[in-house]
Design a protein around this motif. Structure first.
Motif, mmCIF file in Angstrom:
data_model
loop_
_atom_site.group_PDB
_atom_site.id
_atom_site.type_symbol
_atom_site.label_atom_id
_atom_site.label_comp_id
_atom_site.label_asym_id
_atom_site.label_seq_id
_atom_site.Cartn_x
_atom_site.Cartn_y
_atom_site.Cartn_z
ATOM 1 N N SER A 223 -11.194 1.450 -6.006
ATOM 2 C CA SER A 223 -10.130 1.538 -6.447
ATOM 3 C C SER A 223 -8.796 1.364 -7.020
ATOM 4 O O SER A 223 -8.351 0.582 -7.771
ATOM 5 C CB SER A 223 -9.611 0.511 -4.754
ATOM 6 O OG SER A 223 -8.617 1.592 -4.487
ATOM 7 N N ARG B 207 -7.946 4.096 -1.806
ATOM 8 C CA ARG B 207 -8.013 2.944 -0.972
ATOM 9 C C ARG B 207 -8.567 3.395 0.056
ATOM 10 O O ARG B 207 -8.817 4.271 0.786
ATOM 11 C CB ARG B 207 -7.121 2.280 -1.000
ATOM 12 C CG ARG B 207 -5.720 3.031 0.135
ATOM 13 C CD ARG B 207 -4.620 2.103 0.669
ATOM 14 N NE ARG B 207 -3.560 2.061 -0.934
ATOM 15 C CZ ARG B 207 -2.955 2.977 -1.401
ATOM 16 N NH1 ARG B 207 -2.659 3.461 0.409
ATOM 17 N NH2 ARG B 207 -1.919 2.831 -2.095
ATOM 18 N N SER B 208 -9.968 2.731 1.167
ATOM 19 C CA SER B 208 -10.340 2.834 1.878
ATOM 20 C C SER B 208 -10.040 2.780 3.329
ATOM 21 O O SER B 208 -9.657 1.180 2.996
ATOM 22 C CB SER B 208 -12.179 1.727 1.854
ATOM 23 O OG SER B 208 -12.540 2.560 2.981
ATOM 24 N N ALA C 14 -1.969 7.438 -2.645
ATOM 25 C CA ALA C 14 -3.808 7.857 -2.072
ATOM 26 C C ALA C 14 -4.273 9.033 -1.637
ATOM 27 O O ALA C 14 -3.868 9.572 -0.612
ATOM 28 C CB ALA C 14 -4.174 6.315 -1.423
ATOM 29 N N ARG D 12 -14.019 -3.576 3.614
ATOM 30 C CA ARG D 12 -12.679 -3.734 2.789
ATOM 31 C C ARG D 12 -12.054 -2.879 3.446
ATOM 32 O O ARG D 12 -11.573 -2.368 2.865
ATOM 33 C CB ARG D 12 -13.850 -3.025 1.304
ATOM 34 C CG ARG D 12 -14.513 -3.951 0.600
ATOM 35 C CD ARG D 12 -14.382 -4.750 0.404
ATOM 36 N NE ARG D 12 -14.572 -6.285 0.137
ATOM 37 C CZ ARG D 12 -15.457 -7.678 0.105
ATOM 38 N NH1 ARG D 12 -14.931 -8.034 1.506
ATOM 39 N NH2 ARG D 12 -15.604 -8.022 -0.780
ATOM 40 N N THR D 13 -12.383 -2.167 4.069
ATOM 41 C CA THR D 13 -11.580 -0.806 5.003
ATOM 42 C C THR D 13 -10.954 -2.105 5.581
ATOM 43 O O THR D 13 -9.853 -2.067 6.215
ATOM 44 C CB THR D 13 -11.992 -0.210 5.637
ATOM 45 O OG1 THR D 13 -13.505 1.100 5.666
ATOM 46 C CG2 THR D 13 -11.456 1.072 6.478
ATOM 47 N N SER E 95 0.827 -1.088 0.485
ATOM 48 C CA SER E 95 0.106 0.242 -0.027
ATOM 49 C C SER E 95 1.321 1.135 -0.361
ATOM 50 O O SER E 95 0.509 2.595 0.585
ATOM 51 C CB SER E 95 -0.505 0.065 1.426
ATOM 52 O OG SER E 95 -1.658 -1.174 1.543
ATOM 53 N N THR F 284 -15.606 -2.140 -3.187
ATOM 54 C CA THR F 284 -13.855 -2.263 -3.554
ATOM 55 C C THR F 284 -13.882 -1.408 -4.886
ATOM 56 O O THR F 284 -11.944 -1.762 -5.205
ATOM 57 C CB THR F 284 -14.182 -3.932 -4.287
ATOM 58 O OG1 THR F 284 -15.311 -3.963 -5.309
ATOM 59 C CG2 THR F 284 -14.821 -4.857 -3.626
ATOM 60 N N GLY G 91 -5.484 2.582 -6.550
ATOM 61 C CA GLY G 91 -5.351 2.389 -5.138
ATOM 62 C C GLY G 91 -5.071 3.511 -4.576
ATOM 63 O O GLY G 91 -4.777 3.772 -3.573
#
Length: 147
Positions: A54, A60-61, A22, A90-91, A18, A52, A57
């Motif tokens: 993203s 992203r959550s 973002a 999804r976070t 990650s 979902t 990315g």
């Protein structure tokens, strides 16, 4: 929200995988007034916590944290939310590795022109939700303060 002293808007990154920049914010808050679990709940209820979407990315959550204690608190809050929703959240919880502010033209985007279509369509409903469901910690809107 009461207890939130400052919000820095920009781009955040964590550790691989990650580590792509973002969009995100850093929330400076007083835990004696508003706790991390409450902030996480507000985020989960006003953000795409179970989606979902993203692209690359960029959206992203995630909850970015500064220390292991915050990681544990945020992860627990997300798990409780997912259980209550009977859906997988999804976070994720990620360590904050880097931050760079947005361009000046995007800073305080809502405050500089709340009539923009994006603000009306996406931000206003979230603010309304906060005022309705978190009224004890919501700061009144300017319209609520007019005589």
């Amino acid at each position: 929200m009461k207890g939130v002293a400052q919000v820095d808007q920009g781009f955040i990154r964590s550790e691989a995988p990650s580590d792509a920049w973002a969009e995100g914010v850093i929330v400076h808050f007083d835990p004696a007034i508003i706790t991390l679990p409450v902030l996480v709940e507000v985020h989960l209820r006003t953000h795409s916590a179970v989606g979902t979407y993203s692209p690359d990315g960029r959206y992203r959550s995630a909850i970015y944290v500064f220390d292991p204690g915050q990681h544990s608190e945020a992860a627990k809050s997300i798990a409780q939310f997912a259980l209550a929703q009977d859906e997988i959240a999804r976070t994720t919880v990620l360590s904050l590795v880097g931050f760079k502010p947005s361009d000046a033209r995007y800073q305080n985007y809502y405050r500089t022109d709340p009539e923009r279509p994006f603000c009306r369509r996406y931000i206003d409903p979230k603010l309304q939700y906060i005022r309705e469901h978190f009224s004890e910690i919501a700061v009144p809107s300017p319209a609520d303060c007019e005589p």
